[in-house]
Design a protein around this motif. Structure first.
Motif, short mmCIF file in Angstrom:
data_model
loop_
_atom_site.label_atom_id
_atom_site.label_comp_id
_atom_site.label_asym_id
_atom_site.label_seq_id
_atom_site.Cartn_x
_atom_site.Cartn_y
_atom_site.Cartn_z
N UNK A 32 0.81 -1.22 0.00
CA UNK A 32 0.00 0.00 0.00
C UNK A 32 0.84 1.27 0.00
N UNK A 33 2.16 1.13 -0.02
CA UNK A 33 3.03 2.31 0.04
C UNK A 33 4.03 2.30 -1.12
N UNK A 34 3.77 3.11 -2.16
CA UNK A 34 4.70 3.12 -3.29
C UNK A 34 6.10 3.58 -2.90
N UNK A 35 6.21 4.45 -1.92
CA UNK A 35 7.53 4.91 -1.48
C UNK A 35 8.31 3.75 -0.87
N UNK A 36 7.67 3.00 0.01
CA UNK A 36 8.34 1.85 0.63
C UNK A 36 8.65 0.78 -0.41
N UNK A 37 7.77 0.62 -1.38
CA UNK A 37 8.01 -0.36 -2.44
C UNK A 37 9.25 0.02 -3.24
N UNK A 38 9.34 1.30 -3.59
CA UNK A 38 10.50 1.78 -4.35
C UNK A 38 11.78 1.63 -3.52
N UNK A 39 11.71 1.98 -2.24
CA UNK A 39 12.88 1.85 -1.37
C UNK A 39 13.31 0.39 -1.24
N UNK A 40 12.35 -0.53 -1.20
CA UNK A 40 12.68 -1.95 -1.12
C UNK A 40 13.42 -2.40 -2.37
N UNK A 41 12.93 -1.97 -3.53
CA UNK A 41 13.61 -2.33 -4.78
C UNK A 41 15.01 -1.70 -4.84
N UNK A 42 15.11 -0.46 -4.40
CA UNK A 42 16.41 0.21 -4.40
C UNK A 42 17.40 -0.51 -3.49
N UNK A 43 16.93 -0.93 -2.32
CA UNK A 43 17.82 -1.61 -1.38
C UNK A 43 18.37 -2.91 -1.96
N UNK A 44 17.57 -3.58 -2.76
CA UNK A 44 17.99 -4.84 -3.35
C UNK A 44 18.89 -4.62 -4.57
#
Length: 106
Positions: A32-44
Motif C-alpha cells: 500500500x506504500x509506493x515509497x516503501x516499495x520503491x525503497x525496497x527495490x532500491x535496497x535490493x
C-alpha cells in the motif's frame, strides 16, 4: 486528501504490476506504500558498496569526447555519471571515506 490517497494506490498498483513476478517478494507487507516499495527495490538492486562506487568512478574517469559528439552530449554523460556516483553513496559518506576509496583505486 482522497485524491492524494487514490494516486498513492495507483502508484503502488503500477509498481506492483510493472515488476517481474520474482521481484514482488520484496513487496510483502508494503503493497500500500509506493515509497516503501520503491525503497525496497532500491535496497535490493542499488547496493551502496565500495565496489559499486569503484565501477562508477571508473566509468566517470573513462569518459572521453567522441569524435562526432556535441559538447552538450559530453556534459550530459558526465552529469549522468556523477549522479550515479552520488546515488551510490550512503548519506553518511565523508570526504575521508572518499579519500580512502580513491587511494584504493590507484
Amino acid at each position: 486528501l482522497d485524491a492524494f490517497e487514490a494516486r498513492l494506490d495507483k502508484a503502488a498498483g503500477w509498481l506492483y504490476l510493472m515488476v517481474e513476478q520474482e521481484q514482488r517478494i520484496h513487496f510483502q507487507g508494503i503493497q500500500d506504500s509506493p515509497v516503501k516499495m520503491w525503497e525496497a527495490l532500491e535496497a535490493v538492486h542499488r547496493q551502496k558498496r565500495a565496489g559499486m562506487r569503484f565501477n562508477a568512478y571508473d566509468d566517470l574517469f573513462s569518459i572521453r569526447k567522441l569524435e562526432e559528439e556535441s559538447l552538450q552530449s559530453l556534459i550530459n554523460r558526465v552529469e549522468s555519471s556523477k549522479r550515479k556516483i552520488k546515488e551510490l553513496r550512503p548519506s553518511s559518506f565523508t570526504l575521508e571515506q572518499l579519500d580512502d576509496e580513491l587511494a584504493s583505486m590507484a
